[in-house]
Motif scaffolding. Structure first.
Motif, PDB file in Angstrom:
ATOM      1  N   LYS A 227      39.836  10.561  40.529  1.00 55.89           N
ATOM      2  CA  LYS A 227      39.130   9.268  40.705  1.00 55.89           C
ATOM      3  C   LYS A 227      38.426   9.030  41.949  1.00 55.89           C
ATOM      4  N   ASP A 228      39.172   9.694  43.063  1.00 59.68           N
ATOM      5  CA  ASP A 228      38.740   9.774  44.451  1.00 59.68           C
ATOM      6  C   ASP A 228      39.242  10.852  45.101  1.00 59.68           C
ATOM      7  N   LEU A 229      38.263  11.239  46.127  1.00 58.54           N
ATOM      8  CA  LEU A 229      38.535  12.499  46.773  1.00 58.54           C
ATOM      9  C   LEU A 229      39.770  12.826  47.145  1.00 58.54           C
ATOM     10  N   ASP A 230      40.572  11.623  47.850  1.00 59.92           N
ATOM     11  CA  ASP A 230      41.943  12.058  48.204  1.00 59.92           C
ATOM     12  C   ASP A 230      42.810  12.450  47.486  1.00 59.92           C
ATOM     13  N   GLU A 231      42.631  12.438  45.928  1.00 57.76           N
ATOM     14  CA  GLU A 231      43.517  12.652  44.960  1.00 57.76           C
ATOM     15  C   GLU A 231      43.742  14.354  45.016  1.00 57.76           C
ATOM     16  N   ILE A 232      42.749  15.034  45.643  1.00 58.91           N
ATOM     17  CA  ILE A 232      42.612  16.464  45.470  1.00 58.91           C
ATOM     18  C   ILE A 232      43.719  17.098  46.149  1.00 58.91           C
ATOM     19  N   ALA A 233      44.267  16.598  47.129  1.00 61.44           N
ATOM     20  CA  ALA A 233      45.412  16.962  48.017  1.00 61.44           C
ATOM     21  C   ALA A 233      46.737  17.115  47.104  1.00 61.44           C
ATOM     22  N   THR A 234      46.840  16.373  46.009  1.00 62.85           N
ATOM     23  CA  THR A 234      48.153  16.765  45.299  1.00 62.85           C
ATOM     24  C   THR A 234      47.635  17.389  44.076  1.00 62.85           C
ATOM     25  N   ARG A 235      46.272  17.930  43.739  1.00 63.12           N
ATOM     26  CA  ARG A 235      46.135  18.834  42.662  1.00 63.12           C
ATOM     27  C   ARG A 235      45.757  20.039  43.188  1.00 63.12           C
ATOM     28  N   GLN A 236      46.406  20.982  43.542  1.00 58.37           N
ATOM     29  CA  GLN A 236      45.952  22.153  44.341  1.00 58.37           C
ATOM     30  C   GLN A 236      45.543  23.072  43.250  1.00 58.37           C
ATOM     31  N   HIS A 237      46.388  23.251  41.997  1.00 59.91           N
ATOM     32  CA  HIS A 237      46.263  24.163  41.042  1.00 59.91           C
ATOM     33  C   HIS A 237      44.865  24.111  40.227  1.00 59.91           C
ATOM     34  N   THR A 238      44.605  23.071  40.210  1.00 60.01           N
ATOM     35  CA  THR A 238      43.030  22.549  39.191  1.00 60.01           C
ATOM     36  C   THR A 238      42.357  21.567  39.833  1.00 60.01           C
ATOM     37  N   PRO A 239      41.031  21.540  39.873  1.00 59.36           N
ATOM     38  CA  PRO A 239      40.350  22.807  39.237  1.00 59.36           C
ATOM     39  C   PRO A 239      40.045  23.761  40.278  1.00 59.36           C
ATOM     40  N   LYS A 240      39.690  25.191  39.840  1.00 59.97           N
ATOM     41  CA  LYS A 240      39.651  26.377  40.250  1.00 59.97           C
ATOM     42  C   LYS A 240      37.936  26.307  40.768  1.00 59.97           C
ATOM     43  N   ILE A 241      37.777  27.104  41.856  1.00 62.03           N
ATOM     44  CA  ILE A 241      36.272  26.941  42.161  1.00 62.03           C
ATOM     45  C   ILE A 241      35.893  28.661  42.529  1.00 62.03           C
ATOM     46  N   ALA A 242      34.834  29.062  42.035  1.00 64.57           N
ATOM     47  CA  ALA A 242      34.539  30.447  41.815  1.00 64.57           C
ATOM     48  C   ALA A 242      32.998  30.606  42.290  1.00 64.57           C
ATOM     49  N   PHE A 243      32.654  31.954  42.622  1.00 63.54           N
ATOM     50  CA  PHE A 243      31.257  31.997  42.931  1.00 63.54           C
ATOM     51  C   PHE A 243      30.827  33.413  42.354  1.00 63.54           C
ATOM     52  N   VAL A 244      29.761  33.510  41.746  1.00 68.97           N
ATOM     53  CA  VAL A 244      29.086  34.569  41.026  1.00 68.97           C
ATOM     54  C   VAL A 244      27.836  35.208  41.505  1.00 68.97           C
ATOM     55  N   ALA A 245      27.911  36.369  41.308  1.00 66.41           N
ATOM     56  CA  ALA A 245      26.637  36.958  41.712  1.00 66.41           C
ATOM     57  C   ALA A 245      26.480  38.251  40.534  1.00 66.41           C
ATOM     58  N   LYS A 246      24.989  38.692  40.892  1.00 66.88           N
ATOM     59  CA  LYS A 246      24.785  39.847  39.970  1.00 66.88           C
ATOM     60  C   LYS A 246      25.391  41.025  40.294  1.00 66.88           C
ATOM     61  N   PRO A 247      25.315  42.006  39.580  1.00 64.32           N
ATOM     62  CA  PRO A 247      26.221  43.371  40.167  1.00 64.32           C
ATOM     63  C   PRO A 247      25.683  44.044  41.250  1.00 64.32           C
ATOM     64  N   ALA A 248      26.724  44.524  41.908  1.00 63.34           N
ATOM     65  CA  ALA A 248      26.394  45.312  43.249  1.00 63.34           C
ATOM     66  C   ALA A 248      27.362  46.201  43.171  1.00 63.34           C
ATOM     67  N   ASP A 249      27.307  47.434  44.017  1.00 62.80           N
ATOM     68  CA  ASP A 249      28.469  48.275  44.430  1.00 62.80           C
ATOM     69  C   ASP A 249      29.139  47.577  45.490  1.00 62.80           C
ATOM     70  N   TYR A 250      30.544  48.067  45.331  1.00 63.11           N
ATOM     71  CA  TYR A 250      31.393  47.598  46.394  1.00 63.11           C
ATOM     72  C   TYR A 250      32.599  48.387  46.221  1.00 63.11           C
ATOM     73  N   THR A 251      33.538  48.264  47.247  1.00 61.91           N
ATOM     74  CA  THR A 251      34.863  48.887  47.386  1.00 61.91           C
ATOM     75  C   THR A 251      35.807  47.886  47.305  1.00 61.91           C
ATOM     76  N   ALA A 252      36.800  48.150  46.325  1.00 59.67           N
ATOM     77  CA  ALA A 252      37.857  47.082  45.871  1.00 59.67           C
ATOM     78  C   ALA A 252      38.700  47.188  46.993  1.00 59.67           C
ATOM     79  N   SER A 253      39.759  46.296  46.795  1.00 56.16           N
ATOM     80  CA  SER A 253      40.849  46.376  47.823  1.00 56.16           C
ATOM     81  C   SER A 253      41.682  47.671  47.767  1.00 56.16           C
ATOM     82  N   SER A 254      41.781  48.406  46.687  1.00 57.44           N
ATOM     83  CA  SER A 254      42.628  49.442  46.414  1.00 57.44           C
ATOM     84  C   SER A 254      42.055  50.773  47.124  1.00 57.44           C
TER      85      SER A 254
END
Length: 396
Positions: free
Chosen positions: A265-292
């Motif tokens: 209901k207000d922005l201050d509440e987010i501090a006690t709600r760490q698990h949800t919601p998630k935030i993610a960013f997306v992009a079109k396919p590209a080459d990369y090297t994974a962490s392994s």
């Protein structure tokens, strides 16, 4: 001053997908912790080793990351058509609280095996050899998960040749079906798209106005385009987790998205709600090297996704966020769908920091409203240790 001895509680330490946590049967918890409330939260925090101002959880079972600071409580279900009730608690690392607002899709893969091995499933339901079907009521979000657990010689099969990026060793495959995965979050009206739009303009002070897809499926998730916030979608953990300003920006984005979704209901509440919601960013396919060190080619994936969990970039992908990705990808016009090339699809393979993952979803539209009957993905699970955890007698 008298000192209370430690008490011991039957528990199992399990890996599920790319997470691990401490699993309990409800009946094995101390009586005070068998009900929701402060005693339960204090007990679970002490088991995991939180709150820890050092951020290491040295004095507990936690591994000092969002993926390893988890607890699960399982009980026989009294709900018709279900075998067990599954409750997930995400334990904060440096703060004194347990977040019960969402599910863990990765640990969902371990619930069926744990329930079978723990005697919570009718033995007649478990074949000597084959696959046992376990119907799980996910109590955090009020949804059904169907787990298909391989059985060999009457026992849960844990070893196998199924490989999951983000997990070093192969294991047996556990297929999960998340039925009707649109999350019925309080304040969001149970709508898959709580704003009524597939894409919104999200105004974020200090960041700007961003295109965003905000969806309740698997777990409430806010998707933005990588390039709109200065990224490529090929980033690994260090690129973001070592950047304090980036972490602050993501938390600001998450707070304003949660407000638009009606989750707070207000922005201050987010501090006690760490698990949800998630935030993610997306992009079109590209080459990369994974962490392994594994090379991921653009042709291997439909799109790239990076997601934040408990304030940090996740090392792979949260299972519930994968459900959100699969669901959004199946609905033409969302940012996830557009990053994957647009059009109708019932499965998507996406690239994450540890490699790739495939998730399927069945979407349909009626009277202008989208619904998803189920999302499907495969994980694996394994018992790491079983016996008792010990906590000081005055811990809760």
């Amino acid at each position: 001053m008298s000192q209370l001895p430690q008490i011991k509680i039957a528990a199992t330490y399990m890996r599920g997908g790319t997470s691990k946590g401490v699993f309990f049967r409800l009946q094995d918890l101390p009586e005070a912790a068998q009900q929701p409330g402060p005693a339960r939260d204090k007990l679970l925090m002490r088991v995991i080793g939180s709150p820890d101002p050092y951020g290491k959880q040295i004095d507990g079972m936690g591994g000092a990351t969002s993926s390893t600071s988890k607890t699960v409580i399982v009980a026989k279900s009294t709900r018709p058509g279900h075998d067990v009730d599954y409750l997930f608690g995400q334990v904060a690392i440096d703060k004194a609280f347990v977040d019960w607002s969402g599910n863990c899709g990765n640990l969902s893969a371990a619930v069926g095996p744990f329930a079978i091995s723990g005697g919570l499933i009718d033995p007649e339901r478990v074949p000597d050899n084959g696959v046992a079907t376990v119907r799980i009521w996910q109590a955090n979000i009020g949804k059904t998960i169907v787990a298909h657990v391989p059985i060999t010689n009457g026992l849960v099969q844990e070893t196998g040749d199924f490989e999951l990026d983000g997990v070093t060793f192969p294991a047996a495959e556990v297929q999960l079906e998340f039925l009707d995965p649109a999350a019925e979050e309080e304040g969001a009206g149970g709508a898959m798209f709580p704003t009524g739009n597939l894409v919104d303009d999200l105004d974020v002070p200090g960041v700007g106005t961003l295109k965003a897809t905000m969806i309740n499926a698997g777990i409430p998730t806010i998707f933005v385009n990588a390039e709109a916030i200065g990224y490529t979608g090929t980033e690994l953990q260090d690129a973001i987790n070592s950047d304090a300003s980036a972490l602050e920006k993501f938390e600001t984005l998450r707070a304003h998205g949660a407000l638009r979704m009606g989750l707070i209901k207000d922005l201050d509440e987010i501090a006690t709600r760490q698990h949800t919601p998630k935030i993610a960013f997306v992009a079109k396919p590209a080459d990369y090297t994974a962490s392994s060190g594994k090379r991921v080619q653009a042709g291997d994936v439909d799109l790239l996704v990076r997601a934040m969990s408990m304030g940090k970039l996740h090392h792979a992908m949260m299972g519930t966020a994968a459900v959100a990705i699969g669901t959004a990808a199946a609905i033409p016009g969302t940012l996830v769908n557009l990053a994957a090339g647009g059009g109708e699809r019932n499965a998507v393979r996406f690239g994450h920091p540890s490699g790739t993952l495939r998730v399927g979803a069945e979407a349909n539209q009626q009277d202008g409203q989208w619904s998803v009957t189920k999302a499907i993905m495969s994980r694996s699970a394994r018992v790491l240790m079983e016996g008792w955890v010990r906590v000081p007698g005055d811990a809760f």
